[in-house]
Scaffold this active site. Structure first.
Site, PDB file in Angstrom:
ATOM      1  N   GLY A  29       0.820  -1.213   0.000  1.00  0.00           N
ATOM      2  CA  GLY A  29       0.000   0.000   0.000  1.00  0.00           C
ATOM      3  C   GLY A  29       0.847   1.254   0.000  1.00  0.00           C
ATOM      4  O   GLY A  29       2.082   1.192   0.038  1.00  0.00           O
ATOM      5  N   ASP A  81       3.150  -2.943   8.367  1.00  0.00           N
ATOM      6  CA  ASP A  81       2.143  -2.804   7.313  1.00  0.00           C
ATOM      7  C   ASP A  81       1.216  -1.626   7.657  1.00  0.00           C
ATOM      8  O   ASP A  81       1.215  -1.138   8.796  1.00  0.00           O
ATOM      9  CB  ASP A  81       1.337  -4.117   7.195  1.00  0.00           C
ATOM     10  N   GLY A  82       0.431  -1.220   6.693  1.00  0.00           N
ATOM     11  CA  GLY A  82      -0.601  -0.210   6.901  1.00  0.00           C
ATOM     12  C   GLY A  82      -1.944  -0.885   7.129  1.00  0.00           C
ATOM     13  O   GLY A  82      -2.025  -2.102   7.296  1.00  0.00           O
ATOM     14  N   ASP A  84      -6.558  -0.053   6.496  1.00  0.00           N
ATOM     15  CA  ASP A  84      -7.611   0.862   6.049  1.00  0.00           C
ATOM     16  C   ASP A  84      -8.407   1.418   7.224  1.00  0.00           C
ATOM     17  O   ASP A  84      -8.906   2.542   7.163  1.00  0.00           O
ATOM     18  CB  ASP A  84      -8.536   0.138   5.064  1.00  0.00           C
ATOM     19  N   GLY A  95      -6.806  -4.622   3.091  1.00  0.00           N
ATOM     20  CA  GLY A  95      -7.142  -5.183   1.784  1.00  0.00           C
ATOM     21  C   GLY A  95      -7.630  -4.181   0.768  1.00  0.00           C
ATOM     22  O   GLY A  95      -7.969  -4.551  -0.356  1.00  0.00           O
ATOM     23  N   GLY A  96      -7.633  -2.883   1.170  1.00  0.00           N
ATOM     24  CA  GLY A  96      -8.005  -1.860   0.189  1.00  0.00           C
ATOM     25  C   GLY A  96      -7.133  -1.952  -1.055  1.00  0.00           C
ATOM     26  O   GLY A  96      -7.583  -1.727  -2.175  1.00  0.00           O
ATOM     27  N   GLU A 103      -0.810 -10.687   3.081  1.00  0.00           N
ATOM     28  CA  GLU A 103      -0.579  -9.878   4.290  1.00  0.00           C
ATOM     29  C   GLU A 103      -0.978 -10.662   5.535  1.00  0.00           C
ATOM     30  O   GLU A 103      -0.280 -10.637   6.551  1.00  0.00           O
ATOM     31  CB  GLU A 103      -1.368  -8.569   4.203  1.00  0.00           C
ATOM     32  N   LYS A 121      -8.073   7.052  10.133  1.00  0.00           N
ATOM     33  CA  LYS A 121      -8.399   5.620  10.016  1.00  0.00           C
ATOM     34  C   LYS A 121      -8.704   4.972  11.372  1.00  0.00           C
ATOM     35  O   LYS A 121      -9.025   3.787  11.423  1.00  0.00           O
ATOM     36  CB  LYS A 121      -7.244   4.872   9.357  1.00  0.00           C
TER      37      LYS A 121
HETATM   38  C1  5RP Z   1      -3.331  -3.488   1.156  1.00  0.00           C
HETATM   39  C2  5RP Z   1      -3.623  -2.999   2.520  1.00  0.00           C
HETATM   40  C3  5RP Z   1      -3.114  -1.669   2.900  1.00  0.00           C
HETATM   41  O1  5RP Z   1      -2.358  -1.777   4.051  1.00  0.00           O
HETATM   42  C4  5RP Z   1      -4.283  -0.768   3.157  1.00  0.00           C
HETATM   43  O2  5RP Z   1      -5.128  -0.783   2.038  1.00  0.00           O
HETATM   44  C5  5RP Z   1      -3.829   0.661   3.457  1.00  0.00           C
HETATM   45  O3  5RP Z   1      -3.286   1.210   2.305  1.00  0.00           O
HETATM   46  P1  5RP Z   1      -2.708   2.670   2.231  1.00  0.00           P
HETATM   47  O4  5RP Z   1      -1.456   2.670   3.046  1.00  0.00           O
HETATM   48  O5  5RP Z   1      -2.473   2.889   0.764  1.00  0.00           O
HETATM   49  O6  5RP Z   1      -3.740   3.620   2.776  1.00  0.00           O
HETATM   50  O7  5RP Z   1      -4.239  -3.651   3.323  1.00  0.00           O
HETATM   51  O8  5RP Z   1      -3.918  -4.723   0.922  1.00  0.00           O
END
Ligand code: 5RP
Length: 217
Positions: A29, A81-82, A84, A95-96, A103, A121
């Site tokens: 992401g 990781d990030g 949503d 999963g956005g 993940e 968020k």
């Molecule tokens: C990808 C994800 C990302 O961590 C989630 O969508 C956040 O994305 P971003 O950092 O672009 O806001 O789960 O599958």
């Protein structure tokens, strides 16, 4: 402060968790991309990276950092990781960007999951962000009907296939009061590969950027 600056700041804070000689798991992401962009600062500490997507693999390799498979690494000390959405319990919707399955696998294989978000968020109740569900194609209508029974409004992600060649059904209108129960219920629907609900294995540390500083939960 704009969203991108918050992402750069929270990613910079996450770098502090990387210790000498570590294999680290890295998600996907735009926030993760901000992290990878800054990896040069800590590159000498990183033994190798286990990646959660083709996109992340490509970016990490462009930094001349070794990418290895999970079967080679075994358990991973740190996953970054990030997300949503997150609630106060560090249960997440992810999963956005569509990389939810890999993940979730890497998160489960990791001892410490550091999650980076901005304050927009952080929610009381998960579900304003449509819940992504990775599904084997032939089960699309079955999964959709089951999600309607669970109170959601499923929408097929158009013109999209995951790295595993599956479809994604984004489910709107869920007010997720019991995230662990819902994660288990969705896991039980035949054809579901992964739900983007990360409740059974949420984050261990949540870093929240509010524009002026980083809060750690
Ligand atoms: C990808 C994800 C990302 O961590 C989630 O969508 C956040 O994305 P971003 O950092 O672009 O806001 O789960 O599958």
């Amino acid at each position: 402060m704009d969203q991108n600056t918050k992402k750069i700041q929270v990613a910079s804070a996450a770098l502090e968790y990387i210790e000498n000689g570590q294999i680290i798991g890295i998600g996907s992401g735009s926030t993760v991309n901000c992290l990878i962009e800054q990896l040069d600062k800590v590159k000498s500490k990183i033994d190798a990276v286990v990646s959660s997507s083709e996109a992340t693999t490509k970016l990490v390799k462009s930094k001349n950092i070794r990418v290895i498979d999970l079967k080679e690494s075994g358990r991973i000390p740190l996953y970054i990781d990030g997300a949503d959405e997150s609630n106060q319990h560090k249960q997440l919707i992810k999963g956005g960007g569509g990389a939810l399955t890999r993940e979730k696998i890497v998160a489960h294989a990791s001892d410490k999951f550091v999650c980076m978000i901005d304050d927009s968020k952080l929610v009381d109740t998960l579900g304003s962000f449509p819940l992504p569900i990775e599904v084997i194609g032939m089960s699309q209508s079955l999964v959709s009907l089951e999600m309607i029974k669970l109170g959601g409004r499923p929408v097929l992600r158009e013109n999209y296939l995951t790295d595993n060649n599956n479809i994604i059904v984004d489910t709107h209108n869920l007010q997720i009061q019991q995230p662990i129960k819902l994660e288990q219920e969705i896991n039980n629907i035949p054809g579901v590969v992964t739900t983007g609900l990360f409740a059974m294995r949420g984050a261990d540390i949540l870093l929240v950027s509010n524009g002026s500083n980083i809060d750690e939960l």
